[in-house]
Design a protein around this motif. Structure first.
Motif, short mmCIF file in Angstrom:
data_model
loop_
_atom_site.label_atom_id
_atom_site.label_comp_id
_atom_site.label_asym_id
_atom_site.label_seq_id
_atom_site.Cartn_x
_atom_site.Cartn_y
_atom_site.Cartn_z
N SER A 1 41.78 36.16 38.38
CA SER A 1 40.53 36.48 39.08
C SER A 1 39.34 36.43 38.13
CB SER A 1 40.61 37.89 39.69
OG SER A 1 41.55 37.95 40.71
N ARG A 2 38.18 36.31 38.75
CA ARG A 2 36.91 36.56 38.08
C ARG A 2 36.38 37.83 38.72
NH1 ARG A 2 35.91 31.99 35.07
NH2 ARG A 2 33.86 32.74 34.50
N LEU A 3 36.37 38.91 37.96
CA LEU A 3 36.24 40.26 38.48
C LEU A 3 34.84 40.82 38.31
CD1 LEU A 3 37.71 42.99 39.42
CD2 LEU A 3 38.01 43.42 36.96
N ALA A 4 34.39 41.59 39.31
CA ALA A 4 33.22 42.45 39.14
C ALA A 4 33.68 43.88 39.37
CB ALA A 4 32.12 42.08 40.13
N ASP A 5 33.52 44.71 38.34
CA ASP A 5 33.91 46.12 38.42
C ASP A 5 32.64 46.96 38.44
OD1 ASP A 5 35.43 48.43 38.43
OD2 ASP A 5 35.74 48.44 36.26
N ILE A 6 32.35 47.52 39.62
CA ILE A 6 31.07 48.23 39.82
C ILE A 6 31.30 49.72 39.63
CG2 ILE A 6 29.18 48.62 41.43
CD1 ILE A 6 29.59 45.68 40.49
N GLY A 7 30.57 50.31 38.68
CA GLY A 7 30.84 51.67 38.27
C GLY A 7 32.10 51.68 37.43
N SER A 8 32.02 51.05 36.26
CA SER A 8 33.22 50.55 35.57
C SER A 8 34.00 51.59 34.77
CB SER A 8 32.83 49.40 34.64
OG SER A 8 33.95 48.72 34.17
N ASP A 9 33.55 52.85 34.75
CA ASP A 9 34.33 53.91 34.10
C ASP A 9 34.73 53.51 32.68
OD1 ASP A 9 35.66 56.28 33.74
OD2 ASP A 9 37.47 55.65 34.78
#
Length: 235
Positions: free
Chosen positions: A21-29
């Motif tokens: 995947s090409r990932l977007a992690d929003i609020g990435s902790d």
């Protein structure tokens, strides 16, 4: 450096991220999830978004410490606004570790950044029905769900993908989760057994009040009815 060890909650989220995947992690902790997935060779690239400067700087430092600057781009911004039209093929978006209403607000405000092909992996700490309702009303179908208990809290993970066929969930499916209702895992049974007890206690308090709010009593009675009906299906 040693590999990242994810919490049970984030490990549950991670299992739904597709290979390559090409990932977007929003609020990435602190960028734990994209770092872990990068180390496992599970993703091609990632954007890690943070809205507050402190967590953004920590996430940026973590990515540097693990030497993953060319794979993970840490960005400061509000929700999906960290994404750019020049981002190449983001196909998986994670929004995890916050309330369901905030997740729906992030998705609503950032609709122009959704390309209609991405998988959404959403983990709400509370108000999960609002997340399911948003998905239903915006052309997404829930393809999987999971639930995990960790540190005296039970978390639900909702996985959705775009669909051309309109999806309509029942009131019970919105409350309990269409997939979780079918799977009935142990943590699901634990959650709703506890919730029934809490609602019964609340109803008793309301009914004993000198001026019980009728609407609230009816709301709790109705939710209890839904819980009882769902529990009657347990194997």
């Amino acid at each position: 450096m040693s590999g990242i060890h994810l919490s049970k909650r984030l490990a549950t989220v991670a299992q739904f991220v597709p290979e390559n995947s090409r990932l977007a992690d929003i609020g990435s902790d602190h960028a734990f999830l994209p770092i872990y997935l990068s180390q496992q060779k599970r993703i091609q690239a990632a954007v890690a978004g943070e809205v507050i400067t402190g967590p953004f700087e920590i996430a940026h430092q973590h990515v540097q410490n693990y030497g993953l600057q060319t794979t993970i781009d840490v960005r400061l911004g509000d929700g999906l606004e960290v994404l750019s039209p020049t981002d190449d093929g983001i196909d998986c978006i994670v929004v995890a570790g916050m309330g369901g209403l905030l997740i729906t607000e992030i998705l609503e405000r950032g609709q122009q950044h959704l390309n209609g092909h991405e998988r959404l992996i959403l983990q709400a700490n509370i108000t999960e029905p609002a997340v399911r309702e948003w998905l239903m009303n915006h052309g997404y179908q829930i393809i999987d769900e999971d639930i995990v208990a960790e540190e005296n809290h039970i978390y639900e993970v909702i996985v959705a993908e775009p669909t051309v066929t309109p999806v309509r969930y029942t009131e019970s499916q919105l409350l309990f989760g269409p997939v979780l209702m079918q799977k009935q895992p142990t943590d699901f049974i634990t959650k709703w057994t506890q919730m029934r007890t809490k609602r019964q206690h609340l109803l008793g308090q309301l009914e004993q009040a000198q001026s019980a709010p009728v609407a609230k009593v009816q709301e709790v009675q109705h939710e209890l009815q839904l819980i009882e009906e769902m529990m009657a299906t347990w194997q």
